[in-house]
Design a protein around this motif. Structure first.
Motif, PDB file in Angstrom:
ATOM      1  N   ALA A  57     -30.169 -62.917  11.595  1.00  0.00           N
ATOM      2  CA  ALA A  57     -29.282 -62.998  12.761  1.00  0.00           C
ATOM      3  C   ALA A  57     -27.880 -63.441  12.346  1.00  0.00           C
ATOM      4  O   ALA A  57     -26.878 -62.839  12.742  1.00  0.00           O
ATOM      5  N   VAL A  58     -27.802 -64.478  11.530  1.00  0.00           N
ATOM      6  CA  VAL A  58     -26.494 -64.981  11.090  1.00  0.00           C
ATOM      7  C   VAL A  58     -25.783 -63.949  10.220  1.00  0.00           C
ATOM      8  O   VAL A  58     -24.595 -63.660  10.413  1.00  0.00           O
ATOM      9  N   LEU A  59     -26.498 -63.367   9.258  1.00  0.00           N
ATOM     10  CA  LEU A  59     -25.870 -62.390   8.373  1.00  0.00           C
ATOM     11  C   LEU A  59     -25.376 -61.158   9.132  1.00  0.00           C
ATOM     12  O   LEU A  59     -24.302 -60.627   8.840  1.00  0.00           O
ATOM     13  N   MET A  60     -26.153 -60.710  10.119  1.00  0.00           N
ATOM     14  CA  MET A  60     -25.719 -59.547  10.909  1.00  0.00           C
ATOM     15  C   MET A  60     -24.472 -59.866  11.728  1.00  0.00           C
ATOM     16  O   MET A  60     -23.577 -59.023  11.850  1.00  0.00           O
ATOM     17  N   MET A  61     -24.388 -61.075  12.288  1.00  0.00           N
ATOM     18  CA  MET A  61     -23.196 -61.441  13.064  1.00  0.00           C
ATOM     19  C   MET A  61     -21.982 -61.535  12.145  1.00  0.00           C
ATOM     20  O   MET A  61     -20.886 -61.101  12.502  1.00  0.00           O
ATOM     21  N   LYS A  62     -22.172 -62.070  10.959  1.00  0.00           N
ATOM     22  CA  LYS A  62     -21.062 -62.150  10.003  1.00  0.00           C
ATOM     23  C   LYS A  62     -20.641 -60.759   9.529  1.00  0.00           C
ATOM     24  O   LYS A  62     -19.458 -60.508   9.310  1.00  0.00           O
ATOM     25  N   LYS A  63     -21.617 -59.854   9.390  1.00  0.00           N
ATOM     26  CA  LYS A  63     -21.303 -58.480   9.003  1.00  0.00           C
ATOM     27  C   LYS A  63     -20.441 -57.799  10.075  1.00  0.00           C
ATOM     28  O   LYS A  63     -19.630 -56.932   9.778  1.00  0.00           O
ATOM     29  N   LYS A  64     -20.662 -58.224  11.326  1.00  0.00           N
ATOM     30  CA  LYS A  64     -19.861 -57.711  12.440  1.00  0.00           C
ATOM     31  C   LYS A  64     -18.515 -58.437  12.533  1.00  0.00           C
ATOM     32  O   LYS A  64     -17.792 -58.280  13.503  1.00  0.00           O
ATOM     33  N   ARG A  65     -18.235 -59.268  11.525  1.00  0.00           N
ATOM     34  CA  ARG A  65     -16.988 -60.040  11.438  1.00  0.00           C
ATOM     35  C   ARG A  65     -16.805 -61.018  12.602  1.00  0.00           C
ATOM     36  O   ARG A  65     -15.695 -61.229  13.090  1.00  0.00           O
ATOM     37  N   LYS A  66     -17.922 -61.594  13.046  1.00  0.00           N
ATOM     38  CA  LYS A  66     -17.867 -62.604  14.104  1.00  0.00           C
ATOM     39  C   LYS A  66     -17.886 -63.984  13.453  1.00  0.00           C
ATOM     40  O   LYS A  66     -18.565 -64.213  12.455  1.00  0.00           O
ATOM     41  N   GLN A  67     -17.135 -64.884  14.034  1.00  0.00           N
ATOM     42  CA  GLN A  67     -17.063 -66.249  13.517  1.00  0.00           C
ATOM     43  C   GLN A  67     -18.318 -67.012  13.935  1.00  0.00           C
ATOM     44  O   GLN A  67     -18.699 -67.001  15.102  1.00  0.00           O
ATOM     45  N   VAL A  68     -18.957 -67.673  12.989  1.00  0.00           N
ATOM     46  CA  VAL A  68     -20.149 -68.481  13.268  1.00  0.00           C
ATOM     47  C   VAL A  68     -19.777 -69.940  13.033  1.00  0.00           C
ATOM     48  O   VAL A  68     -19.689 -70.395  11.901  1.00  0.00           O
ATOM     49  N   ASP A  69     -19.513 -70.663  14.133  1.00  0.00           N
ATOM     50  CA  ASP A  69     -19.185 -72.089  14.040  1.00  0.00           C
ATOM     51  C   ASP A  69     -20.448 -72.933  13.911  1.00  0.00           C
ATOM     52  O   ASP A  69     -20.463 -73.943  13.224  1.00  0.00           O
ATOM     53  N   ASP A  70     -21.508 -72.501  14.596  1.00  0.00           N
ATOM     54  CA  ASP A  70     -22.793 -73.195  14.524  1.00  0.00           C
ATOM     55  C   ASP A  70     -23.862 -72.203  14.963  1.00  0.00           C
ATOM     56  O   ASP A  70     -23.576 -71.237  15.683  1.00  0.00           O
ATOM     57  N   PHE A  71     -25.069 -72.449  14.521  1.00  0.00           N
ATOM     58  CA  PHE A  71     -26.180 -71.575  14.879  1.00  0.00           C
ATOM     59  C   PHE A  71     -27.462 -72.386  14.755  1.00  0.00           C
ATOM     60  O   PHE A  71     -27.642 -73.136  13.805  1.00  0.00           O
ATOM     61  N   PHE A  72     -28.334 -72.239  15.733  1.00  0.00           N
ATOM     62  CA  PHE A  72     -29.663 -72.844  15.630  1.00  0.00           C
ATOM     63  C   PHE A  72     -30.631 -72.100  16.527  1.00  0.00           C
ATOM     64  O   PHE A  72     -30.233 -71.346  17.416  1.00  0.00           O
ATOM     65  N   ILE A  73     -31.913 -72.285  16.227  1.00  0.00           N
ATOM     66  CA  ILE A  73     -32.978 -71.692  17.038  1.00  0.00           C
ATOM     67  C   ILE A  73     -33.917 -72.822  17.453  1.00  0.00           C
ATOM     68  O   ILE A  73     -34.381 -73.586  16.615  1.00  0.00           O
ATOM     69  N   GLU A  74     -34.160 -72.912  18.747  1.00  0.00           N
ATOM     70  CA  GLU A  74     -35.180 -73.834  19.253  1.00  0.00           C
ATOM     71  C   GLU A  74     -36.460 -73.022  19.390  1.00  0.00           C
ATOM     72  O   GLU A  74     -36.494 -72.027  20.111  1.00  0.00           O
ATOM     73  N   VAL A  75     -37.490 -73.415  18.652  1.00  0.00           N
ATOM     74  CA  VAL A  75     -38.742 -72.658  18.630  1.00  0.00           C
ATOM     75  C   VAL A  75     -39.819 -73.497  19.301  1.00  0.00           C
ATOM     76  O   VAL A  75     -40.090 -74.617  18.879  1.00  0.00           O
ATOM     77  N   GLU A  76     -40.413 -72.947  20.358  1.00  0.00           N
ATOM     78  CA  GLU A  76     -41.437 -73.671  21.110  1.00  0.00           C
ATOM     79  C   GLU A  76     -42.743 -72.888  21.048  1.00  0.00           C
ATOM     80  O   GLU A  76     -42.766 -71.686  21.297  1.00  0.00           O
ATOM     81  N   GLY A  77     -43.799 -73.578  20.696  1.00  0.00           N
ATOM     82  CA  GLY A  77     -45.120 -72.959  20.658  1.00  0.00           C
ATOM     83  C   GLY A  77     -46.032 -73.587  21.689  1.00  0.00           C
ATOM     84  O   GLY A  77     -46.085 -74.808  21.795  1.00  0.00           O
ATOM     85  N   ILE A  78     -46.710 -72.759  22.459  1.00  0.00           N
ATOM     86  CA  ILE A  78     -47.705 -73.225  23.438  1.00  0.00           C
ATOM     87  C   ILE A  78     -49.070 -72.963  22.825  1.00  0.00           C
ATOM     88  O   ILE A  78     -49.387 -71.833  22.445  1.00  0.00           O
ATOM     89  N   ARG A  79     -49.863 -74.032  22.737  1.00  0.00           N
ATOM     90  CA  ARG A  79     -51.150 -73.916  22.042  1.00  0.00           C
ATOM     91  C   ARG A  79     -52.325 -73.826  22.995  1.00  0.00           C
ATOM     92  O   ARG A  79     -52.322 -74.397  24.083  1.00  0.00           O
ATOM     93  N   ASN A  80     -53.355 -73.121  22.543  1.00  0.00           N
ATOM     94  CA  ASN A  80     -54.622 -73.008  23.237  1.00  0.00           C
ATOM     95  C   ASN A  80     -55.258 -74.394  23.354  1.00  0.00           C
ATOM     96  O   ASN A  80     -55.181 -75.191  22.422  1.00  0.00           O
ATOM     97  N   ASP A  81     -55.897 -74.676  24.480  1.00  0.00           N
ATOM     98  CA  ASP A  81     -56.534 -75.983  24.679  1.00  0.00           C
ATOM     99  C   ASP A  81     -57.812 -76.155  23.864  1.00  0.00           C
ATOM    100  O   ASP A  81     -58.199 -77.257  23.538  1.00  0.00           O
TER     101      ASP A  81
END
Length: 137
Positions: A57-81
């Protein structure tokens, strides 16, 4: 086809260490929150999914010549009981801080990153086989 290997070695009843052929080590533990010093295997799965998706994701945005000041992914998993308590749903929220990126182009990049390029996401659909052996001390 390329092959990857890691070895997971017991350190204590609830502590393990994974290492790859290059000698990189990752601590793993299954302790509850007050005693937790490392990620659990299920945490590592979410981390691997996020890390794999982040790079493209970051490399593709940079390839599009977009400025990346910060980047993060919040990953949430819901588990079986029940047991096993596998993830029934995983949601990733991608956040890009950029003065010149547009929502629709970033959404397309995210979809490509997860659906086409992320090996971890594709591996969640893979067949798993196993063998076992006893070695005498």
């Amino acid at each position: 086809m390329s092959k990857r290997n890691v070895t997971v070695r017991m350190k204590a009843d609830y502590e393990y260490e994974a290492s790859n052929l290059q000698g990189n080590r990752v601590p793993i533990d299954m302790y509850d929150a007050p005693n937790k010093k490392a990620q659990s295997p299920m945490d590592l799965l979410l981390s691997a999914l996020g890390g794999c998706s982040a790079v493209d994701a970051v490399l593709m945005m940079k390839k599009k010549r977009k400025q990346v000041d910060d980047f993060f992914i919040e990953v949430e998993g819901i588990r079986n009981d029940g047991i096993p308590s596998y993830y029934t749903h995983i949601h990733m929220h991608f956040v890009l801080v950029s003065p010149d990126a547009k929502e629709e182009e970033f959404a397309k990049v995210v979809a490509l990153s997860v659906d086409k390029y992320c090996s971890v996401a594709s591996s969640l659909k893979s067949e798993i086989t196993y063998t076992s052996e006893i070695r005498k001390p």
